[in-house]
Design a protein around this motif. Structure first.
Motif, short mmCIF file in Angstrom:
data_model
loop_
_atom_site.label_atom_id
_atom_site.label_comp_id
_atom_site.label_asym_id
_atom_site.label_seq_id
_atom_site.Cartn_x
_atom_site.Cartn_y
_atom_site.Cartn_z
N ASP A 102 0.48 -1.52 0.06
CA ASP A 102 -0.08 0.03 -0.06
C ASP A 102 0.96 1.19 0.46
O ASP A 102 0.59 1.87 -1.26
CB ASP A 102 -1.16 0.26 1.18
CG ASP A 102 -2.09 -1.01 1.70
OD1 ASP A 102 -2.42 -1.45 0.22
OD2 ASP A 102 -2.77 -1.25 2.10
N GLU A 103 2.14 1.49 0.97
CA GLU A 103 3.13 2.12 1.19
C GLU A 103 3.38 3.11 -0.59
O GLU A 103 3.52 4.08 -1.04
CB GLU A 103 3.95 2.23 2.20
CG GLU A 103 4.86 1.20 1.71
CD GLU A 103 6.02 0.96 2.36
OE1 GLU A 103 7.13 0.97 2.03
OE2 GLU A 103 5.02 0.54 3.85
N HIS A 104 3.33 1.62 -1.74
CA HIS A 104 4.20 1.95 -2.74
C HIS A 104 2.83 2.45 -3.93
O HIS A 104 3.64 3.13 -4.09
CB HIS A 104 4.76 0.63 -3.13
CG HIS A 104 6.20 -0.15 -2.77
ND1 HIS A 104 5.29 -1.24 -2.59
CD2 HIS A 104 6.78 -0.08 -1.54
CE1 HIS A 104 6.88 -2.16 -2.23
NE2 HIS A 104 7.24 -0.60 -1.04
N VAL A 105 2.00 2.08 -3.52
CA VAL A 105 0.96 2.59 -4.13
C VAL A 105 0.75 4.37 -3.86
O VAL A 105 0.44 4.84 -4.55
CB VAL A 105 -0.46 2.19 -3.90
CG1 VAL A 105 -1.39 2.64 -5.13
CG2 VAL A 105 0.08 0.42 -4.31
N GLU A 106 1.05 4.62 -1.83
CA GLU A 106 0.52 5.48 -2.02
C GLU A 106 1.60 6.61 -2.73
O GLU A 106 1.04 7.86 -2.70
CB GLU A 106 0.07 5.27 -0.75
CG GLU A 106 -1.12 5.60 -0.15
CD GLU A 106 -2.08 5.96 -0.85
OE1 GLU A 106 -2.37 7.53 -0.31
OE2 GLU A 106 -2.95 4.96 -0.91
#
Length: 120
Positions: A102-106
């Motif tokens: 999720d942090e990569h997507v954000e």
């Protein structure tokens, strides 16, 4: 429909952070969000110490293809120039999807927001 084939090892030598960001900055508008979104997701996974080595190898091969000035369809061709890059990036992204956090997507959304304004 054509099939895109690339040798991961062939394109690994094209990859470096400097080359990646140079290509992204130079062609961001031409490539557009659809190409940059998978590239950025994988870049952020690549620099994550928790991403396994095999996934990093796949990512480096795909980003190396994206960076390479020699590919199936030259990037300078309007409209279709990045379609082969998108195919390679999408295939690689599917292969490493379990390691896209999720942090990569954000971070990808934030980066695209800064460059293009409102994003999907």
């Amino acid at each position: 429909m054509y099939e895109i084939k690339f040798s991961q090892n062939k394109y690994e030598s094209n990859y470096s952070d400097r080359k990646f960001w140079s290509k992204v900055k130079k062609y961001a508008k031409d490539a557009g969000e659809s190409v940059l979104k998978p590239a950025l997701k994988m870049y952020y996974a690549l620099i994550d110490s928790e991403t396994p080595a095999w996934a990093k190898a796949v990512i480096i091969g795909a980003l190396g293809y994206f960076i390479s000035p020699i590919d199936a369809i030259p990037d300078a061709i309007p409209v279709v120039g990045f379609s082969d890059d998108l195919g390679v990036l999408a295939t690689a992204l599917a292969a490493v999807a379990a390691h896209i956090k999720d942090e990569h997507v954000e971070r990808t959304k934030e980066t695209l927001q800064n460059w293009f304004g409102k994003t999907n």
